[in-house]
Structures are given as structure tokens and as C-alpha cells.
Write an enzyme that holds these catalytic residues in place. Sequence first.
Site, PDB file in Angstrom:
ATOM      1  N   CYS A 121      28.029 -58.037  69.569  1.00  0.00           N
ATOM      2  CA  CYS A 121      27.767 -59.874  68.846  1.00  0.00           C
ATOM      3  C   CYS A 121      27.536 -61.041  69.690  1.00  0.00           C
ATOM      4  CB  CYS A 121      28.698 -59.464  67.401  1.00  0.00           C
ATOM      5  SG  CYS A 121      28.607 -61.360  65.892  1.00  0.00           S
TER       6      CYS A 121
ATOM      7  N   CYS B 152      33.654 -57.800  68.647  1.00  0.00           N
ATOM      8  CA  CYS B 152      33.081 -57.005  67.949  1.00  0.00           C
ATOM      9  C   CYS B 152      31.935 -56.970  69.380  1.00  0.00           C
ATOM     10  CB  CYS B 152      32.392 -57.222  66.860  1.00  0.00           C
ATOM     11  SG  CYS B 152      33.412 -57.554  65.486  1.00  0.00           S
TER      12      CYS B 152
ATOM     13  N   CYS C  19      21.788 -64.506  50.922  1.00  0.00           N
ATOM     14  CA  CYS C  19      23.238 -63.973  51.638  1.00  0.00           C
ATOM     15  C   CYS C  19      24.001 -64.629  52.351  1.00  0.00           C
ATOM     16  CB  CYS C  19      22.998 -62.935  52.764  1.00  0.00           C
ATOM     17  SG  CYS C  19      22.103 -61.283  51.259  1.00  0.00           S
TER      18      CYS C  19
END
Length: 350
Positions: free
Chosen positions: A61, A58, A98
Site C-alpha cells: 500500500c 500493508c 464508495c
Amino acid sequence: MSVLRHDWKRAEVEALFSLSFNDLLFKAQTVHRQHFDPNQVQVSTLCSIKTGACPEDCAYCPQSARYDTGLEREKLMAVEKVVAEARAAKASGATRFCMGAAWRSPKDRDMGYVVDMVKQVKSLGMETCMTLGMLDTSQANALAEAGLDYYNHNLDTSPEYYGDIITTRTYQDRLDTLANVRDAGMKVCCGGIVGMGEEQGDRVGLLMQLANLSQHPESVPINMLVRVQGTPLENEADLDPFEFIRTIAVARILMPESYVRLSAGREEMNDQMQALAFLAGANSIFYGEKLLTTPNPEANKDMQLFKRLGIKPEQRASAQDELDASATSGGVEHFSPEAKTETQFYDAAV
Ligand code: SF4
């Protein structure tokens, strides 16, 4: 009351983006008020349970092993440590915890640990969310059975621009994971990133993909690219901040009952821009000093901004009292500085 639609046409979404800024914000705020308390914002906390060394590519990232970003790699965190961070986040008022791991997908040997994490964090009375990469059916079922409430898996951008950003997994792979999560009975957290050099038509395409899923994601994170040195997007040009606000507003109109989350990139937004984002219909933020690996406004600064705007964190009454007291005193001493809360579900944009 606006109805939920799953048949948005490109021309309709383009027309929303083309509205005058004031008209668009008025429309978005009108929809927002039909479905939510406009003065409440949901607060989540993110913990990176496994950092860096990700095999995926990605382009945004810092956790990809393919880019030299100087990020310190960390192995899968012990379950007890994750639970301790969840407990600290709860004490700070977060209602949802999360947990993000930089994986292509969980390996069999990892599943027992993450299932245990879900069970233990859940037992604290918090909502749980994970982002672990792609999930097959059995993995999704195992997490659902453990009690996982939400799974985050972003589409990132439009199908057309996607290949410029990621080559190691397909758009369809992502849609398949989302379907597995839904079929297992979990709620979906799914959004994307803007400012990656895409055209407005790609932002239209991303939001259409999300809004035309058979069920809207309950949570829609809209990330602004954080340019990290060493990644292919390190020199990407700035996106007009008003275009970011427009994206939030259109997301709110297309998905009236979803929580639209102001996610990565918030550190680079001033108070005025964040206020505009809330006016456009954003009603969720990540709370903490960093988002997985990128900076996030300090928690007390968030609470001070909430106070100035008359916004209340959406959460349990007891935690609300603590937050009010903290905002008044200008401190958030009970906020654990070491809780690597952050988020960005975009590292975890996985
Ligand atoms: S966004 Fe997720 S999948 Fe992509 S490189 Fe980063 S951690 Fe890996």
C-alpha cells in the site's frame, strides 16, 4: 441453479483451480448465468476522503506512512466536497459511491463527519459504501443507523500468508470487523489481492475464507497487485494473467450470488484480459481515472470496451441513456475529471 454453500473443502477448491482453463471458464460462466444477467456489469465510483499517512504496514500500500512512495497526503475531505463528487459520479452513471479513508480505524472525532457524509450522499439517491479500517460495534452501528449500505474490509490473502503482508493487525481483527458490520445489518464488500508473491494454495485459502463466512460478502473485489515504487512489493514478480482469471472464475463458482469486482490492477490489463474476466464471472468494476491512488482506465475507454462487448452498466434507466450517448460519441464529458474516483479498495483494502 447452484446452491449457496459455506462448507467448501480445500480439496474441492484446489480441484476447481486445477480444471483445464476452458472447463473452468465454462463452469464459471454457467454459474454466472444462473444468477446474473451475463451482459450487465455494476459500476461503482470511489472517492478517497482521506489519503496517505496511514499507520498500518500493508506491504502493497502506497498510503502507509512507513513507505516513501511520494504520495501526497490529504486530510479528511470536507463533507460538502465529498457530496459534490458524489453528485458528479451520479451524473456519470455510477450507482454506488464508495468513500475510502486511510485509517487504522476511525477516531471518535471523525465519526460525526463520516456519518454526515453517509446521510448526505444517501440523500442523492445513491448506494453508499465506506472503507475506514477496523470498526468496533458502536462504530458499525452508527454507520448502519446513518444508512450506510456497504462496508469494505478485505481479508487480503490467506491466513497462512497474511503475516508476510501485514503485521499491524491480525487476520482475526479483520474477521471481527466483518462480524461487527454484519451484526449492524450492513452489506459486506470483502475480497483480496493476488500477485503478492503468494502460492496458488494461498489464493485457494483466501477464497475459502470468503466463501465459508456464514454469509457470502455481497461484493467480492479481486485486486491484482499494483506494484508501487517504495513499497516492499515494488519488485514482485508478475502473476500469470490466466491465474488471475482462474481466481475470478473460482470466486464466481464459490459465491454464485456475489458481485465479483474487477478492482485494482485493471489499468494494467488489456481489453482481452478484461473480457476474459467478465467471461469468468466478474460483474462489477470501479469506474474513474484512478482507484484511490493508483491509475484506472479512463472512463470513456471503459464505456467503449463495454460497447464492443455488448455489456451494459447495471444502473438506473436515465443514467443508462446518458452513458449510451456518451459511449456513442466517444466522450464522457459529464464525467468529472476531478472526482478522485478510484478506487481500489485496496488502499482501502483496509
Ligand atoms: S491498505 Fe489501508 S490499512 Fe493498509 S496501509 Fe493502506 S490505507 Fe492503511
